[in-house]
Structures are given as C-alpha cells and as structure tokens.
Design an enzyme around this catalytic site. Structure first.
Site, short mmCIF file in Angstrom:
data_model
loop_
_atom_site.label_atom_id
_atom_site.label_comp_id
_atom_site.label_asym_id
_atom_site.label_seq_id
_atom_site.Cartn_x
_atom_site.Cartn_y
_atom_site.Cartn_z
CB SER A 251 1.51 -5.73 -9.54
OG SER A 251 0.56 -5.88 -8.49
CE LYS A 252 8.64 -9.17 -6.70
NZ LYS A 252 9.56 -8.40 -7.51
NE ARG A 253 -1.09 -3.51 -4.82
CZ ARG A 253 -2.37 -3.77 -5.14
NH1 ARG A 253 -3.15 -4.38 -4.27
NH2 ARG A 253 -2.86 -3.39 -6.30
#
Ligand code: GLU
Length: 490
Positions: A251-253
């Site tokens: 994910s972006k995270r």
C-alpha cells in the site's frame, strides 16, 4: 502442457487499463510478459483496455506509454485500443446471440437490485434473468420498441469444471457454477472487460498471459467465452501480489508508488527493471544485478514464484546505487541536471567541472535526488546556510581563529582566482594553520569546512577544494566570517 509447441510463435501482451498510473505490480507484469516473449523469440504487444469510458483518461494513457518507454519495455505492434474495436466485440456478441450462446436481457438495475435483496445468500447471488428463454424474435420485437437490453452470456457450463494449468500456480480448477449468466455487452453497446479481453487474446493470437492473481477469477468467464467463440486459449500464469512489510498487499503506507514516482525520485530505469524482475522471479545463476538483456537470455516461467514477494525499499536503493556508479560521468551529469535545475543552483558551466564533480561526489548516492543537498555546496552565488552546529561553533574564539587563518592563507597567493587551489598549496595552508593556531584534527578541519560550506561535517575537504575556485573559497570565508551576531575576536 509444454510451454511451446513446434512452429508456435509466442505472443504475449500487457493489457493495462488507463485509469490511473502504472504501479509496480503493473510494471512487473509488463516486464515478465516482455521477457517471456523475447526469451522465446516472440512478440510482445501493448493493448490499452479502455472500455471503461468513465474511468479511462487520455492523460493516464499517455503517462502509461511514457513509463513503459522509460523502462525500455517497447512493444512490437502499435498499441491496440479496445475503444477502437467496438464493432468487433458487437459483431461477436451478436454471433453468440444468434447461436443461442448469449441472450438479450431487459431487466433493469432496479430489478436486479431487488432480486439481490431477496436472495438467501446475497454474496453468492447470481441473477436469473426472466428473459433467458425469450425467442430471438420476441427479444428483437422488444428492442425495436425501444426497450434497452444488455447481452448476457448463457452459462451452459454449470455442471462443468475448467482445469487450468497455471504457469505460476500449477493446477487450478474453476467450477462452472461460480458464475451466472454474465453481461458481455452493456445496454449502450459497450463491451465489458471479460468479453473484450478474451476476444482480443483470441483474435490477437496471444499464446501466454501473465497477469496479476486478482484476475484468476476472471479466467473462468474468459474460458467460457473462448470456448463459445472457438477461439484459441492462451496459457495463463497468475502472478502473486507484491506485499508490504506488514505482509499485506503493498500500500502507499508500505511503499507502493508509481513508476513515474520512482523516476522523479531519481531511480534509474535499469535499476527498477532489475529490482522488479527479482520480485517474484529468481535468476538461475543467483545474480543480484541483471540487465534487461541478461534477463531475456535466462528468463523462464518456471522460476516465477507463487509466494507473494515482499517489497524492500533498501534493496531497491542499493541496486540503484550500483547502477548510478556504473554510469559514465557525462551521462550521470545529464541525469542529474533536471534536479539541479529544479533546485535553481548556479553552478559552473564548464563541462570538465561538471564531470569531475559527479565523479567526485556520487559514491554515496542511492537516488539521483541525493545530488540535491550536495550541489548546494557549489552554488556560485548563494552560500549554504550555516547549520545549527556551525552557528554555535563560530561563536567560539578557537573556531574563528582557524577560519580567519584560513582566510588569510587564501589571500597569500595570486594564482588565477577562477581556478581551484592545487592540492600542494592547500596542504601547505593546512600545515601553516595547524602550526599557527596550535590545533589539529577536528579542531582544525571543522572550522575550515565551516569556512567553505557552512557546516562542520559533510563533504570531504579535498573534494570541496578541488571543486571550488579560489575566488569562491575567498567569498565563502568572507561571508561566514561576516555573519551578523558574531563577536569578532582578535
Ligand atoms: N486491463 C486489466 C487490468 O488492467 C488487465 C487484464 C488482463 O491482463 O487480462 O487489470
């Protein structure tokens, strides 16, 4: 099943939907399809799946093409656009209708929603169209009366299982009753993904489809379509998702970003290719560094790993560093120019200085953006701001004495001020200051570094001396010694 039968021309494709940016997973899919085709002397095709008119954009398509070109994954046939092939899909859908393999369905969205609500297991809901058994004449009469209708595929495979020999996952069995009579053409005549995808793979004679595992469930509908249209069925390989450090889908995270982001962050295309290649595939010779040509020469699908690979930013950065170090100074300078321009540094225009500077400074760069803080030291007009440590250090008498001694040494010579100090003269200055101020080591070098670049640590002194003209060194020393708030000693 053999990967290749005699006289078969291998054709693979990358089939992105231009609804967003090209992400790592997509780029990896493109790369594996490219390598598979090239490794077997085949062709690799780009097909833009833009049938979702609401979500597809021209900008996304342009960016996709730009990113693929940047990666060096060039296609062998002009990109196909599904939006330009509607007549083909419509014609084939009609053919299925006329053979009774598909039918017009007049149910409205509300009818379907109502049926879903009253279903016992809404999650497993399959719409039973009341129009399944209309005759063609009955359906046509309603169409002529202006009633909107979709075309649904007639699933007559409910009692059948489809066995797929997935190139990555091995034997996969898909039960025909997992889907109902699914839509292939919307009421406005636009085709849906599964239909165009199967039609195109068949008509474009695609032999191998490597794609993300999220498409595995689609394979069932597609197999039904191939069969109904008597189209050749490609071999499938469903690639595992890339995972983040939390073992969940990246994910972006956890570091997910687009190819365009990597480019902007100063990653080199060969490093991104190399990294993505080893994210789910392993080199038979266990090498860490492979060019695209190396990959092509050894790529086989049996080394694709069904386990989800974990994204590791540090490893990507390490690889990028290796590729940065391999660049010739002129090429490296060219590569960093956009970042330097963005930072609006005023640097020497002399090509010899430019190549000398990159050769001197690049050793620790992991990304091209690492050049930004370093080149601030060589701006010809704007001296770097004093860092916090330097701000307090220059308040002390000992430090100022060394800085002043450095400044006066610079004034003792009358060589060309546009040239750097030669190393012998520089060393003699250092010796002199050491004796004159009675300091050595850190006490000697930190103040001199402050007088050059405004901070006590950072750049190696010799590199700085070699890359700054005498004039710049003089200006810098005068500048840092004149900053307000200092109490001038001596
Ligand atoms: N257009 C689909 C996507 O972007 C790809 C489908 C496929 O590879 O079969 O996810």
């Amino acid at each position: 099943m053999p990967l290749l039968t005699q006289a078969m021309i291998v054709r693979t494709r990358f089939a992105p939907s231009p609804t967003g940016t090209l992400h790592m997973g997509g780029a990896r899919t493109a790369l594996y399809n490219y390598c598979l085709a090239k490794a077997l002397g085949g062709q690799y095709i780009l097909r833009i799946e833009d049938t979702d008119a609401a979500r597809s954009t021209q900008e996304a398509k342009q960016a996709l093409i730009q990113d693929l070109k940047w990666l060096g994954l060039n296609w062998d046939e002009a990109p196909y656009h599904q939006s330009e092939r509607y007549a083909i899909y419509q014609d084939l859908a009609q053919q299925l209708v006329s053979k009774g393999k598909a039918f017009y369905c007049f149910a409205s969205d509300q009818d379907i929603a109502k049926a879903r609500e009253s279903a016992k297991y809404p999650a497993a809901f399959q719409f039973q169209s009341p129009d399944r058994d209309l005759t063609l004449a009955q359906a046509q009469a309603r169409l002529q009366a202006g009633e909107p209708a979709v075309i649904r595929f007639r699933n007559e495979f409910k009692d059948q299982s489809f066995e797929v020999h997935d190139l990555v996952r091995g034997k996969v069995v898909l039960s025909g009753d997992m889907v109902g009579d699914f839509v292939i053409l919307r009421a406005d005549g636009s085709p849906v993904y599964n239909f165009c995808c199967a039609v195109d793979d068949g008509l474009m004679r695609i032999t191998h489809v490597l794609r993300g595992e999220e498409h595995l469930p689609n394979t069932l509908r597609q197999l039904m379509i191939y069969q109904a249209l008597s189209l050749p069925i490609p071999q499938f390989g469903h690639l595992s998702l890339i995972l983040g450090s939390d073992h969940k889908k990246l994910s972006k995270r956890t570091g997910a970003r687009s190819v365009g982001d990597f480019r902007q962050e100063g990653f080199l295309a060969p490093a991104v290719i190399n990294y993505l290649a080893l994210l789910g595939w392993s080199d038979p010779k266990s090498r860490d560094l492979l060019s695209l040509d190396d990959l092509i020469s050894v790529f086989t699908v049996d080394r694709l790993n069904p386990a989800g690979p974990m994204y590791d930013e540090a490893r990507l950065r390490w690889m990028n560093q290796q590729y940065i170090r391999q660049l010739q100074p002129t090429a490296l300078w060219q590569a960093i120019v956009p970042y330097l321009n963005q930072a609006a540094y005023q640097l020497p225009q002399d090509p010899a200085w430019q190549t000398k500077s990159v050769a001197r400074l690049m050793q620790d760069w992991h990304q091209l953006t690492d050049c930004i803080p370093v080149y601030a030291y060589f701006d010809q007009y704007t001296p770097p701001a004093l860092d916090t440590q330097a701000t307090s250090l220059i308040q002390t008498k000992e430090v100022r004495q060394v800085m002043l001694a450095w400044q006066s040494q610079l004034d003792t010579i009358d060589t060309d001020p546009n040239q750097p100090l030669d190393p012998i003269t520089y060393k003699s200055f250092i010796k002199h200051i050491q004796n004159h101020c009675g300091v050595k080591g850190k006490q000697l070098f930190m103040p001199i570094r402050i007088a050059m670049i405004g901070c006590p640590q950072g750049l190696d002194l010799m590199s700085t001396v070699e890359l700054c003209s005498l004039d710049l060194l003089r200006k810098r020393a005068a500048h840092y010694l004149s900053l307000p708030g200092l109490t001038i000693a001596d």
